[in-house]
Motif scaffolding. Structure first.
Motif, PDB file in Angstrom:
ATOM      1  N   ASN A  71     -56.311 106.749   1.461  1.00  0.00           N
ATOM      2  CA  ASN A  71     -55.958 107.943   0.688  1.00  0.00           C
ATOM      3  C   ASN A  71     -55.720 109.163   1.563  1.00  0.00           C
ATOM      4  O   ASN A  71     -55.025 110.102   1.148  1.00  0.00           O
ATOM      5  CB  ASN A  71     -57.047 108.235  -0.338  1.00  0.00           C
ATOM      6  CG  ASN A  71     -57.082 107.207  -1.454  1.00  0.00           C
ATOM      7  OD1 ASN A  71     -56.111 106.481  -1.687  1.00  0.00           O
ATOM      8  ND2 ASN A  71     -58.209 107.114  -2.148  1.00  0.00           N
ATOM      9  N   GLU A  83     -59.058 103.446  -5.154  1.00  0.00           N
ATOM     10  CA  GLU A  83     -60.344 103.974  -5.580  1.00  0.00           C
ATOM     11  C   GLU A  83     -61.415 102.892  -5.505  1.00  0.00           C
ATOM     12  O   GLU A  83     -61.113 101.695  -5.474  1.00  0.00           O
ATOM     13  CB  GLU A  83     -60.255 104.514  -7.005  1.00  0.00           C
ATOM     14  CG  GLU A  83     -59.975 103.449  -8.051  1.00  0.00           C
ATOM     15  CD  GLU A  83     -59.911 104.004  -9.461  1.00  0.00           C
ATOM     16  OE1 GLU A  83     -60.401 105.136  -9.669  1.00  0.00           O
ATOM     17  OE2 GLU A  83     -59.394 103.308 -10.353  1.00  0.00           O
ATOM     18  N   ASN A  85     -63.327 100.921  -7.393  1.00  0.00           N
ATOM     19  CA  ASN A  85     -63.408 100.457  -8.780  1.00  0.00           C
ATOM     20  C   ASN A  85     -64.390  99.293  -8.905  1.00  0.00           C
ATOM     21  O   ASN A  85     -65.278  99.124  -8.067  1.00  0.00           O
ATOM     22  CB  ASN A  85     -62.013 100.086  -9.287  1.00  0.00           C
ATOM     23  CG  ASN A  85     -61.342  99.025  -8.417  1.00  0.00           C
ATOM     24  OD1 ASN A  85     -62.005  98.272  -7.706  1.00  0.00           O
ATOM     25  ND2 ASN A  85     -60.027  98.956  -8.466  1.00  0.00           N
ATOM     26  N   TYR A 258     -58.045  97.537  -5.182  1.00  0.00           N
ATOM     27  CA  TYR A 258     -58.510  98.918  -5.295  1.00  0.00           C
ATOM     28  C   TYR A 258     -57.416  99.876  -5.770  1.00  0.00           C
ATOM     29  O   TYR A 258     -57.568 101.092  -5.673  1.00  0.00           O
ATOM     30  CB  TYR A 258     -59.062  99.386  -3.948  1.00  0.00           C
ATOM     31  CG  TYR A 258     -60.014  98.397  -3.332  1.00  0.00           C
ATOM     32  CD1 TYR A 258     -61.108  97.924  -4.049  1.00  0.00           C
ATOM     33  CD2 TYR A 258     -59.794  97.894  -2.050  1.00  0.00           C
ATOM     34  CE1 TYR A 258     -61.966  96.985  -3.501  1.00  0.00           C
ATOM     35  CE2 TYR A 258     -60.651  96.960  -1.497  1.00  0.00           C
ATOM     36  CZ  TYR A 258     -61.728  96.504  -2.225  1.00  0.00           C
ATOM     37  OH  TYR A 258     -62.574  95.568  -1.681  1.00  0.00           O
ATOM     38  N   TYR A 259     -56.329  99.326  -6.284  1.00  0.00           N
ATOM     39  CA  TYR A 259     -55.222 100.169  -6.765  1.00  0.00           C
ATOM     40  C   TYR A 259     -55.709 101.137  -7.842  1.00  0.00           C
ATOM     41  O   TYR A 259     -56.398 100.757  -8.786  1.00  0.00           O
ATOM     42  CB  TYR A 259     -54.121  99.265  -7.330  1.00  0.00           C
ATOM     43  CG  TYR A 259     -53.006 100.002  -8.047  1.00  0.00           C
ATOM     44  CD1 TYR A 259     -52.009 100.659  -7.345  1.00  0.00           C
ATOM     45  CD2 TYR A 259     -52.969 100.028  -9.443  1.00  0.00           C
ATOM     46  CE1 TYR A 259     -50.981 101.320  -8.017  1.00  0.00           C
ATOM     47  CE2 TYR A 259     -51.943 100.679 -10.113  1.00  0.00           C
ATOM     48  CZ  TYR A 259     -50.951 101.329  -9.401  1.00  0.00           C
ATOM     49  OH  TYR A 259     -49.938 101.975 -10.068  1.00  0.00           O
ATOM     50  N   LYS A 260     -55.316 102.391  -7.680  1.00  0.00           N
ATOM     51  CA  LYS A 260     -55.650 103.424  -8.671  1.00  0.00           C
ATOM     52  C   LYS A 260     -54.414 103.901  -9.416  1.00  0.00           C
ATOM     53  O   LYS A 260     -54.414 103.980 -10.645  1.00  0.00           O
ATOM     54  CB  LYS A 260     -56.316 104.624  -7.991  1.00  0.00           C
ATOM     55  CG  LYS A 260     -56.662 105.750  -8.953  1.00  0.00           C
ATOM     56  CD  LYS A 260     -57.317 106.926  -8.237  1.00  0.00           C
ATOM     57  CE  LYS A 260     -57.676 108.043  -9.217  1.00  0.00           C
ATOM     58  NZ  LYS A 260     -58.292 109.203  -8.522  1.00  0.00           N
ATOM     59  N   TRP A 296     -59.122  99.532 -14.542  1.00  0.00           N
ATOM     60  CA  TRP A 296     -58.421  99.234 -13.292  1.00  0.00           C
ATOM     61  C   TRP A 296     -57.025  99.846 -13.318  1.00  0.00           C
ATOM     62  O   TRP A 296     -56.340  99.825 -14.348  1.00  0.00           O
ATOM     63  CB  TRP A 296     -58.301  97.729 -13.108  1.00  0.00           C
ATOM     64  CG  TRP A 296     -57.506  97.341 -11.892  1.00  0.00           C
ATOM     65  CD1 TRP A 296     -57.946  97.273 -10.608  1.00  0.00           C
ATOM     66  CD2 TRP A 296     -56.113  96.995 -11.856  1.00  0.00           C
ATOM     67  NE1 TRP A 296     -56.917  96.901  -9.771  1.00  0.00           N
ATOM     68  CE2 TRP A 296     -55.788  96.730 -10.511  1.00  0.00           C
ATOM     69  CE3 TRP A 296     -55.127  96.888 -12.838  1.00  0.00           C
ATOM     70  CZ2 TRP A 296     -54.497  96.365 -10.116  1.00  0.00           C
ATOM     71  CZ3 TRP A 296     -53.838  96.525 -12.451  1.00  0.00           C
ATOM     72  CH2 TRP A 296     -53.550  96.261 -11.106  1.00  0.00           C
ATOM     73  N   GLU A 298     -53.649 101.984 -13.484  1.00  0.00           N
ATOM     74  CA  GLU A 298     -53.201 103.000 -14.417  1.00  0.00           C
ATOM     75  C   GLU A 298     -53.479 102.522 -15.846  1.00  0.00           C
ATOM     76  O   GLU A 298     -52.601 102.020 -16.545  1.00  0.00           O
ATOM     77  CB  GLU A 298     -51.710 103.290 -14.209  1.00  0.00           C
ATOM     78  CG  GLU A 298     -51.423 103.907 -12.844  1.00  0.00           C
ATOM     79  CD  GLU A 298     -49.959 104.226 -12.595  1.00  0.00           C
ATOM     80  OE1 GLU A 298     -49.701 105.143 -11.791  1.00  0.00           O
ATOM     81  OE2 GLU A 298     -49.074 103.556 -13.178  1.00  0.00           O
TER      82      GLU A 298
END
Length: 324
Positions: A71, A83, A85, A258-260, A296, A298
């Motif tokens: 990030n 993130e 998660n 870990y996709y945010k 998880w 979007e």
């Protein structure tokens, strides 16, 4: 390592308490413990023993460092954020063993990955045709079943206005004769073949339990609208087909954990998971519905960069539906 574990164990006992050093700054290690404890509460994480919790703490911190570095990257290489998660306490190997058990079949399709966005947009979520996000859980490699069943639910709504909840467990337990292996993996087209021949039960009468069970042959299977399926050839075929229906797709989800949010662009094309294509924007960005819960990504979705990102164009298909 033993000394580190002891230190972590003591810190975990401290919990969310605040210690200040002489400069009034919160101790670095305590900040990490507080982060871990907040994460446990957010995702309702409980561990079987103190030893297990200490181990998960160390894994969590390693992943948190990776996420922070991503990030903070200013190179412009990445167009998405990450993130800590629900997967943040798993090693890469553990994540793959739990969630990446997809078994794609070889096909003779040309698999053309040439792609020129045609400017046509479609979003079946915005049009109200997509039901709430589901969660496959961590004990069953059922992404293929969630992909196949999800497309049946969405396309039934698109074509017939039929809002229904169908049974992934039925497909897991009963489509073995078509080459699927339940929680050990399967293939969406084989799932469509099963439904074509037998129908599929409603989710309320054959609920998902996330483990292999004996097929319940006596269950009533009212959904009998599948007459076949169509395999879609390549990226250009995919952007045409999405205008009329959602599609089952195989994807390389190895780096998705870990996709945010944002447009994901960091993956290979080794298909590891089943998913559902539910849209494309005018710039050719794909919108994908996954089955890892609404917390998880979007709100349960991920956007993929145009073209064959994560192998999205390699194995798409959709069921042919006919209301009898």
């Amino acid at each position: 390592m033993e000394k580190s574990l002891i230190t972590v164990g003591l810190l975990l006992l401290i919990g969310a308490g605040v210690y200040l050093n002489q400069n009034g700054e919160e101790l670095g290690e305590l900040q990490k413990v507080r982060q871990f404890n907040d994460w446990k509460i957010q995702y309702n994480k409980k561990f079987s023993s103190e030893k297990e919790e200490m181990y998960r703490y160390l894994v969590f911190q390693q992943n948190a460092q990776l996420i922070e570095a991503h990030n903070n990257d200013k190179s412009g290489k990445y167009t998405y954020t990450m993130e800590t998660n629900q997967f943040a306490d798993l090693t890469e190997q553990e994540f793959a063993q739990k969630y990446l058990t997809f078994r794609p079949k070889s096909t003779n399709k040309s698999k053309s990955t040439d792609y020129v966005p045609n400017g046509q947009a479609r979003d079946w979520v915005e049009e109200g045709k997509v039901p709430p996000i589901k969660d496959q859980g961590s004990s069953c490699g059922s992404s293929w079943a969630f992909s196949a069943v999800g497309v049946l639910e969405i396309n039934s709504n698109i074509e017939f206005g039929l809002e229904t909840t169908l049974s992934e467990q039925d497909m897991l337990d009963c489509s073995g004769p078509y080459g699927n292996q339940g929680c050990s993996g399967g293939w969406m087209d084989s799932g469509f073949e099963y439904v074509r021949d037998h129908g599929i039960a409603n989710g309320s009468v054959y609920p998902y339990v996330g483990s292999d069970q004996t097929c319940r042959t006596s269950v009533k299977r009212d959904f009998k609208y599948v007459t076949g399926f169509v395999d879609v050839d390549g990226c250009n075929g995919l952007q045409t087909a999405i205008q009329d229906q959602a599609l089952s797709i195989g994807v390389d989800a190895s780096n998705w954990a870990y996709y945010k949010g944002g447009i994901f662009n960091n993956c290979k094309q080794n298909l590891t998971s089943g998913s559902i294509l539910v849209g494309v924007d005018q710039n050719g960005v794909w919108k994908v519905r996954h089955q890892w819960g609404s917390k998880w990504g979007e709100n349960g979705y991920i956007r993929l960069a145009p073209g064959n990102t994560c192998g999205v164009c390699l194995s798409a298909s959709y069921p042919v539906l006919e209301k009898k």
